[in-house]
Scaffold this active site. Structure first.
Site, PDB file in Angstrom:
ATOM      1  N   ASN A  84       0.808  -1.226   0.000  1.00 58.69           N
ATOM      2  CA  ASN A  84       0.000   0.000   0.000  1.00 58.69           C
ATOM      3  C   ASN A  84       0.840   1.275   0.000  1.00 58.69           C
ATOM      4  OD1 ASN A  84      -2.776  -1.101   0.235  1.00 58.69           O
ATOM      5  ND2 ASN A  84      -1.941  -1.990   2.117  1.00 58.69           N
ATOM      6  N   SER A 109       5.973  11.064   7.136  1.00 56.90           N
ATOM      7  CA  SER A 109       5.584  10.943   8.549  1.00 56.90           C
ATOM      8  C   SER A 109       6.758  11.154   9.495  1.00 56.90           C
ATOM      9  CB  SER A 109       5.019   9.542   8.791  1.00 56.90           C
ATOM     10  OG  SER A 109       4.926   9.266  10.170  1.00 56.90           O
ATOM     11  N   TYR A 146       6.340   0.990   9.072  1.00 58.82           N
ATOM     12  CA  TYR A 146       5.572   2.078   8.477  1.00 58.82           C
ATOM     13  C   TYR A 146       6.504   3.256   8.150  1.00 58.82           C
ATOM     14  CZ  TYR A 146       2.525   6.225   8.538  1.00 58.82           C
ATOM     15  OH  TYR A 146       1.916   7.409   8.243  1.00 58.82           O
ATOM     16  N   LYS A 150       7.563   5.124   4.575  1.00 58.01           N
ATOM     17  CA  LYS A 150       7.474   6.565   4.307  1.00 58.01           C
ATOM     18  C   LYS A 150       8.817   7.121   3.839  1.00 58.01           C
ATOM     19  CE  LYS A 150       3.142   7.249   4.953  1.00 58.01           C
ATOM     20  NZ  LYS A 150       2.298   7.710   3.821  1.00 58.01           N
TER      21      LYS A 150
END
Lengths: 251, 251
Positions: A84, A109, A146, A150
């Site tokens: 994703n 992020s 995550y 990013k």
């Protein structure tokens, strides 16, 4: 901007913060994986960001892209962020080049640099008296997978800028909450981003001229350890909020 | 090192350069996607780097990993580097943590920073008189999607170090050729890595103590625009070759 602006991940928290202030300022084309959960006057495309062909179609005819779509969970498993967040971001950048879009605003992020918050530096770095600053020139140090995804999106943006001339700004978004900063959470107060500062920042990302930039997306908090100088200089970002102005935000 | 050392991508050019000098120095466990094409005295595992379970099994019981496997083509398409280079490297790092391995040497590439070679800087930066240097503290600027995948491997290494305490060194390998530097190719002479310097460098990566490092893997070329100071200081790298000592390597 005369052409529509594609907003991916429109139903998420950042998307809603942007639309709450800028709904009438642009001709939005909203994209999300699921159908809208509330009424909207804007064009709405239901598509998965990992669907290369659907993404290309959604990008057709837009003047700029604000790319927020992805798995937003800091604890998201690798297979999800690989698909994703990493592959999805590449789809958006590739579609932008194919369709002649000139500007992409990428939601990065704070987790891309979360591991700078070492045991030695915390909690001092979260306090107003501490002058430790990250400014976007430092190498990524993700605090989770995550954050790895990013940081990879930022590298992809750099490549698509260098190779294809796309204007790309990566916004390392802090802690976005509505109305007031998080309570009893120094870190969250240090990287607080108010809704109106969020909308204003993304507005500046759509209006300003730049090549490739990494900026921090936080309000002008006394507790900040992210520099907002680059956002001010390159984008004309002029935040109105500061977590110190709220009760329970003092040291 | 008493335990075996896993060498992934053992059949590739870098793997063969390492084995040509260090075959007897370690107890090697070789891994490649295809069966060996030449006789070998070492244990040989046939496994695809994208096969999580096979990688975990191959890592069992080793003391360190030299991770070279991946699609080595600068022009490799996205889907291949996403799977073989990004997901594959994550498999290796995850397996290292699961199996208690303490050290991973990751083959990164000059292509992770290839876009620093701008039209304004080249060809001057390839020449001995020019003092432009990259030293590993600069942000990635890949020149292709292969370079994006290598920069992502570096970020994954950073995360696995910070989160799990793994020692990781990323070697941005230059232009490895046998016997002599590339002819009529200034860039290749600037980033030349001789076979013996390559083997020596990876030997140092296996012997030295470090946390997380990015080093450039080139010989001590007069033409260099990559600093080898960090490799000298952290690893004790002491290269013997210099492309300037070969005919056709002068300015």
């Amino acid at each position: 901007m005369d052409d529509p602006v594609l907003l991916t991940g429109a139903e998420g928290r950042v998307g809603q913060a942007i639309l709450s202030d800028l709904s009438a300022e642009y001709e939005w084309r909203l994209l999300d994986r699921d159908p809208p959960t509330r009424d909207t006057d804007h064009e709405f495309v239901v598509a998965d960001i990992t669907d290369e062909e659907a993404v290309r179609e959604a990008v057709e005819g837009v003047g700029a892209i604000v790319h927020l779509a992805g798995d937003p969970r800091p604890e998201a498993p690798w297979n999800s962020v690989l698909s994703n967040n990493i592959d999805g971001t590449r789809n958006v950048l590739e579609a932008a080049v194919t369709e002649g879009v000139e500007k992409v605003v990428f939601a990065s992020s704070n987790h891309a640099v979360g591991a700078y918050e070492t045991d030695e530096r915390t909690p001092d770095m979260y306090r107003p008296s501490d002058d430790y600053r990250l400014d976007g020139t430092e190498l990524p140090r993700p605090s989770n997978l995550y954050g790895v995804s990013k940081a990879t999106g930022e590298v992809l943006g750099r490549y698509y800028h260098d190779e294809h001339g796309l204007s790309v700004v990566c916004v390392r978004i802090g802690n976005l909450t509505k109305n007031h900063p998080p309570k009893d959470y120094e870190r969250g107060q240090a990287m607080w981003l108010s809704h109106r500062d969020c909308a204003h920042l993304f507005d500046r990302c759509l209006q300003a001229d730049y090549d490739y930039e990494i900026v921090y997306g936080i309000s002008d908090n006394d507790r900040k350890y992210y520099s907002i100088e680059n956002a001010r200089e390159v984008l004309g970002y002029d935040p109105q909020d500061n977590s110190a102005e709220f009760a329970n935000a003092e040291c």
